[in-house]
Design an enzyme around this catalytic site. Structure first.
Site, PDB file in Angstrom:
ATOM      1  N   CYS A  28       6.031  -5.540   0.466  1.00 12.25           N
ATOM      2  CA  CYS A  28       6.160  -4.214  -0.145  1.00 12.25           C
ATOM      3  C   CYS A  28       6.080  -3.108   0.915  1.00 12.25           C
ATOM      4  O   CYS A  28       6.981  -2.995   1.737  1.00 12.25           O
ATOM      5  CB  CYS A  28       5.129  -4.070  -1.255  1.00 12.25           C
ATOM      6  SG  CYS A  28       5.642  -2.875  -2.495  1.00 12.25           S
TER       7      CYS A  28
ATOM      8  N   ILE B 282       5.424  -3.723  -7.888  1.00 14.48           N
ATOM      9  CA  ILE B 282       4.700  -2.478  -8.150  1.00 14.48           C
ATOM     10  C   ILE B 282       5.278  -1.388  -7.242  1.00 14.48           C
ATOM     11  O   ILE B 282       5.144  -1.468  -6.015  1.00 14.48           O
ATOM     12  CB  ILE B 282       3.186  -2.630  -7.859  1.00 14.48           C
ATOM     13  CG1 ILE B 282       2.600  -3.813  -8.637  1.00 14.48           C
ATOM     14  CG2 ILE B 282       2.435  -1.339  -8.171  1.00 14.48           C
ATOM     15  CD1 ILE B 282       1.207  -4.217  -8.187  1.00 14.48           C
ATOM     16  N   ARG B 283       5.918  -0.413  -7.817  1.00 10.62           N
ATOM     17  CA  ARG B 283       6.572   0.648  -7.026  1.00 10.62           C
ATOM     18  C   ARG B 283       7.329   0.016  -5.846  1.00 10.62           C
ATOM     19  O   ARG B 283       7.192   0.417  -4.696  1.00 10.62           O
ATOM     20  CB  ARG B 283       5.543   1.660  -6.527  1.00 10.62           C
ATOM     21  CG  ARG B 283       4.879   2.442  -7.649  1.00 10.62           C
ATOM     22  CD  ARG B 283       4.135   3.659  -7.141  1.00 10.62           C
ATOM     23  NE  ARG B 283       3.154   3.313  -6.137  1.00 10.62           N
ATOM     24  CZ  ARG B 283       3.060   3.866  -4.933  1.00 10.62           C
ATOM     25  NH1 ARG B 283       3.875   4.816  -4.573  1.00 10.62           N
ATOM     26  NH2 ARG B 283       2.147   3.485  -4.085  1.00 10.62           N
TER      27      ARG B 283
ATOM     28  N   HIS C 290       4.684  -8.523  -4.554  1.00  9.69           N
ATOM     29  CA  HIS C 290       3.325  -8.779  -4.067  1.00  9.69           C
ATOM     30  C   HIS C 290       2.938 -10.238  -4.291  1.00  9.69           C
ATOM     31  O   HIS C 290       2.367 -10.567  -5.324  1.00  9.69           O
ATOM     32  CB  HIS C 290       2.328  -7.883  -4.818  1.00  9.69           C
ATOM     33  CG  HIS C 290       2.379  -6.464  -4.386  1.00  9.69           C
ATOM     34  ND1 HIS C 290       1.539  -5.953  -3.412  1.00  9.69           N
ATOM     35  CD2 HIS C 290       3.178  -5.450  -4.763  1.00  9.69           C
ATOM     36  CE1 HIS C 290       1.825  -4.681  -3.215  1.00  9.69           C
ATOM     37  NE2 HIS C 290       2.815  -4.345  -4.021  1.00  9.69           N
TER      38      HIS C 290
ATOM     39  N   ARG D 113      12.808   3.138  -1.025  1.00  9.48           N
ATOM     40  CA  ARG D 113      11.436   3.134  -1.546  1.00  9.48           C
ATOM     41  C   ARG D 113      11.434   3.400  -3.054  1.00  9.48           C
ATOM     42  O   ARG D 113      12.239   4.176  -3.556  1.00  9.48           O
ATOM     43  CB  ARG D 113      10.597   4.204  -0.842  1.00  9.48           C
ATOM     44  CG  ARG D 113      10.408   3.946   0.629  1.00  9.48           C
ATOM     45  CD  ARG D 113       9.504   5.002   1.261  1.00  9.48           C
ATOM     46  NE  ARG D 113       8.194   5.015   0.640  1.00  9.48           N
ATOM     47  CZ  ARG D 113       7.405   6.081   0.575  1.00  9.48           C
ATOM     48  NH1 ARG D 113       7.802   7.225   1.075  1.00  9.48           N
ATOM     49  NH2 ARG D 113       6.237   5.994  -0.003  1.00  9.48           N
TER      50      ARG D 113
ATOM     51  N   GLU E 298       0.579 -11.861  -3.160  1.00 10.26           N
ATOM     52  CA  GLU E 298      -0.871 -12.100  -3.084  1.00 10.26           C
ATOM     53  C   GLU E 298      -1.560 -11.886  -4.430  1.00 10.26           C
ATOM     54  O   GLU E 298      -2.744 -12.122  -4.567  1.00 10.26           O
ATOM     55  CB  GLU E 298      -1.499 -11.174  -2.017  1.00 10.26           C
ATOM     56  CG  GLU E 298      -1.645  -9.713  -2.396  1.00 10.26           C
ATOM     57  CD  GLU E 298      -0.331  -8.930  -2.404  1.00 10.26           C
ATOM     58  OE1 GLU E 298       0.747  -9.554  -2.254  1.00 10.26           O
ATOM     59  OE2 GLU E 298      -0.381  -7.707  -2.595  1.00 10.26           O
TER      60      GLU E 298
ATOM     61  N   GLY F  90       0.871  -1.178   0.000  1.00 10.18           N
ATOM     62  CA  GLY F  90       0.000   0.000   0.000  1.00 10.18           C
ATOM     63  C   GLY F  90       0.899   1.216   0.000  1.00 10.18           C
ATOM     64  O   GLY F  90       1.839   1.311  -0.785  1.00 10.18           O
ATOM     65  N   GLU F  91       0.652   2.116   0.922  1.00 10.91           N
ATOM     66  CA  GLU F  91       1.475   3.314   1.031  1.00 10.91           C
ATOM     67  C   GLU F  91       2.104   3.308   2.427  1.00 10.91           C
ATOM     68  O   GLU F  91       1.411   3.463   3.425  1.00 10.91           O
ATOM     69  CB  GLU F  91       0.588   4.547   0.806  1.00 10.91           C
ATOM     70  CG  GLU F  91       1.341   5.833   0.718  1.00 10.91           C
ATOM     71  CD  GLU F  91       2.425   5.817  -0.361  1.00 10.91           C
ATOM     72  OE1 GLU F  91       2.159   5.347  -1.480  1.00 10.91           O
ATOM     73  OE2 GLU F  91       3.548   6.252  -0.057  1.00 10.91           O
ATOM     74  N   SER F  92       3.422   3.126   2.455  1.00  9.27           N
ATOM     75  CA  SER F  92       4.074   2.899   3.745  1.00  9.27           C
ATOM     76  C   SER F  92       3.923   4.080   4.701  1.00  9.27           C
ATOM     77  O   SER F  92       3.825   3.887   5.916  1.00  9.27           O
ATOM     78  CB  SER F  92       5.549   2.570   3.540  1.00  9.27           C
ATOM     79  OG  SER F  92       6.171   3.537   2.733  1.00  9.27           O
TER      80      SER F  92
HETATM   81  N1  GLN Z   1       5.877   2.637  -3.022  1.00 14.27           N
HETATM   82  C1  GLN Z   1       5.087   2.261  -1.890  1.00 14.27           C
HETATM   83  C2  GLN Z   1       5.664   2.837  -0.608  1.00 14.27           C
HETATM   84  O1  GLN Z   1       6.758   3.254  -0.616  1.00 14.27           O
HETATM   85  C3  GLN Z   1       4.992   0.764  -1.739  1.00 14.27           C
HETATM   86  C4  GLN Z   1       4.280   0.206  -2.929  1.00 14.27           C
HETATM   87  C5  GLN Z   1       3.549  -1.048  -2.674  1.00 14.27           C
HETATM   88  O2  GLN Z   1       3.315  -1.450  -1.528  1.00 14.27           O
HETATM   89  N2  GLN Z   1       3.117  -1.637  -3.737  1.00 14.27           N
HETATM   90  O3  GLN Z   1       5.000   2.850   0.394  1.00 14.27           O
END
Ligand code: GLN
Length: 198
Positions: free
Chosen positions: A86, A141-142, A176, A113, A178, A54-56
């Site tokens: 992630c 993903i990112r 990921h 990140r 999942e 998600g978004e850390s």
């Molecule tokens: N880029 C996100 C972060 O730094 C992590 C991306 C993800 O969990 N898919 O929080």
């Protein structure tokens, strides 16, 4: 035996992890109950824990505000399994190199990140992972890169950079696990340690 699996659900891809835990648990003679976690008081009842992507920065802020962070620390200190993926791994790391992330310092690595680029640079790789017989289809993903590995075991690398690690009861992945039907990473991180303890 009934196992309670907690999925941190303050933000991120929760439903996919719930499904993956259920799939992984189905191959054992276990009754797996999944709890989603949005506030304090649930983690202490969990045998295994999942920290989704998600978004850390958001996940970090919320678990500290809600009083979930110390419960996660206690869970790890008790040696109970955690899979952190992630953003979940970023939050669990020793150093996320971002002041907006209050590191839990549970996995002895630093992370960078978004090291593999932005959303459009998402990619899939067939990964050799220590403990798995066949390559794992890993979706990035990112994703963060893992570096400055201290007391953690590197389980997989991409382009020479670690992307999966184990530190005590915690498995952390940059990718990921999942997002495909393959639940072997959930099995490796959460159920195999329980089975080994039984
Ligand atoms: N880029 C996100 C972060 O730094 C992590 C991306 C993800 O969990 N898919 O929080």
């Amino acid at each position: 035996m009934t196992i309670t699996a907690g999925v941190l659900a303050v933000q991120g891809d929760v439903a996919e992890h719930v499904a993956a835990v259920e799939r992984a648990g189905a191959s054992y003679d276990l009754d797996v109950r999944v709890e989603t976690i949005r506030s304090a008081g649930v983690v202490p009842d969990c045998d295994v824990l999942l920290m989704p992507g998600g978004e850390s920065t958001t996940i970090s802020r919320t678990i500290h505000q809600e009083g979930i962070a110390p419960e996660i620390r206690d869970h790890a200190a008790a040696g109970k399994p955690i899979l952190a993926t992630c953003a979940g791994l970023i939050v669990c790391s020793r150093d996320a190199r971002d002041d907006r992330v209050a590191d839990l310092d549970l996995v002895d690595v630093a992370v960078e990140r978004n090291a593999f680029g932005r959303q459009k640079d998402s990619f899939e790789a067939a990964l050799d992972v220590t403990g798995l017989d066949e390559p794992f289809p890993a979706v990035f993903i990112r994703a963060p890169a893992i570096d400055d590995v201290g007391d953690a075991e590197v389980l997989a690398t991409v382009q020479g950079r670690p992307v999966a690690v184990r530190d005590g009861p915690i498995v952390g992945t940059s990718f990921h696990p999942e997002l495909t039907d393959d639940s072997r990473i959930h099995d490796l991180a959460l159920f195999q340690p329980l089975a080994a303890d039984a």
